[in-house]
Design a protein around this motif. Structure first.
Motif, PDB file in Angstrom:
ATOM      1  N   ALA A  70      18.806 -21.970 134.235  1.00 42.43           N
ATOM      2  CA  ALA A  70      17.398 -21.670 134.882  1.00 42.43           C
ATOM      3  C   ALA A  70      16.239 -23.016 134.398  1.00 42.43           C
ATOM      4  O   ALA A  70      16.558 -23.590 133.457  1.00 42.43           O
ATOM      5  CB  ALA A  70      16.949 -20.243 134.440  1.00 42.43           C
ATOM      6  N   PRO A 110      16.928 -25.735 138.744  1.00 43.27           N
ATOM      7  CA  PRO A 110      18.024 -24.706 138.764  1.00 43.27           C
ATOM      8  C   PRO A 110      19.125 -25.379 138.967  1.00 43.27           C
ATOM      9  O   PRO A 110      19.335 -26.417 139.834  1.00 43.27           O
ATOM     10  CB  PRO A 110      17.463 -23.717 139.639  1.00 43.27           C
ATOM     11  N   ASP A 182      17.587 -17.502 142.699  1.00 45.52           N
ATOM     12  CA  ASP A 182      18.089 -16.362 141.716  1.00 45.52           C
ATOM     13  C   ASP A 182      18.385 -15.128 142.388  1.00 45.52           C
ATOM     14  O   ASP A 182      17.680 -14.876 143.216  1.00 45.52           O
ATOM     15  CB  ASP A 182      17.035 -16.363 140.467  1.00 45.52           C
TER      16      ASP A 182
END
Length: 222
Positions: A70, A110, A182
């Motif tokens: 992340a 990401p 995500d």
């Protein structure tokens, strides 16, 4: 001594005598050490061939993400793994020899699990990219593809049952294309929260729309 008895005695002595031509009366010996030597020679040749093939392997070791990373995450040693890539590849990568310099750095964008690491993905946060925004959408069970993960290309639809202007008219639909960043279970465990990277102009429309959210996964060519 009969012929069969003579052959048995020859085997006991470690040699097998095979009758030659009738005219010469010669005998040929098949020695056990010679058989072992020949087998060993074949094995050496096979090993030499394997080593030669490996020497011609032009792939080089580079680093890849062992798990999804992340934005803002500090890279740990367990977060990266080594893969081999063709030396002729034009993909920008991080050599495996630089693993120690990668560990401890911060992820700037990401990174999906299994993706090759690039120098530009490490450093100060540069997310979301200019001209794009990330929106978080609550999706109920049955309205999201099974196995959806970060990196997937999707179309997001928000459908209001009362229509865009209310009053019980036809359902209004707000939609946008984007990339999943995500996917995780909702806090109340009643559905899934999907974060999607969309155009900056699409983000306000999607975020302010009220209604049922559906996510459609697109093919890799889109």
């Amino acid at each position: 001594m009969t012929a069969p008895s003579a052959q048995k005695q020859a085997l006991v002595n470690g040699n097998l005598r095979v009758p030659g031509s009738a005219g010469s009366g010669a005998h040929r010996r098949v020695s056990l050490p010679r058989i072992l030597f020949g087998s060993g020679l074949v094995l050496v040749c096979v090993l030499a061939s394997v080593l030669a093939v490996r020497a011609l392997d032009s792939r080089v070791p580079v680093l890849a993400a062992a798990r999804a990373l992340a934005v803002g995450q500090v890279v740990a040693d367990a977060d990266v793994r080594i893969v081999r890539l063709s030396a002729s590849s034009e993909v920008v990568t991080v050599p495996a020899a630089e693993r120690s310099s990668v560990v401890g750095r911060t992820v700037s964008v990401p990174v999906a699990a299994g993706a090759l690491l690039a120098p530009s993905e490490l450093g100060a946060a540069a997310w979301p990219p200019t001209g794009q925004s990330v929106v978080a959408l609550p999706v109920k069970p049955g309205r999201i593809p099974s196995g959806l993960a970060a990196g997937a290309k999707v179309s997001v639809f928000v459908v209001s049952a009362g229509g865009a202007g209310g009053g019980g008219g036809a359902a209004g639909v707000v939609s946008a294309d984007g990339t999943v960043t995500d996917v995780h279970a909702a806090v109340d465990q009643t559905g899934t929260t999907v974060s999607v990277l969309v155009g900056a102009s699409d983000a306000p429309r999607i975020a302010s729309a009220s209604g049922e959210v559906s996510v459609v996964q697109l093919g890799s060519g889109r």
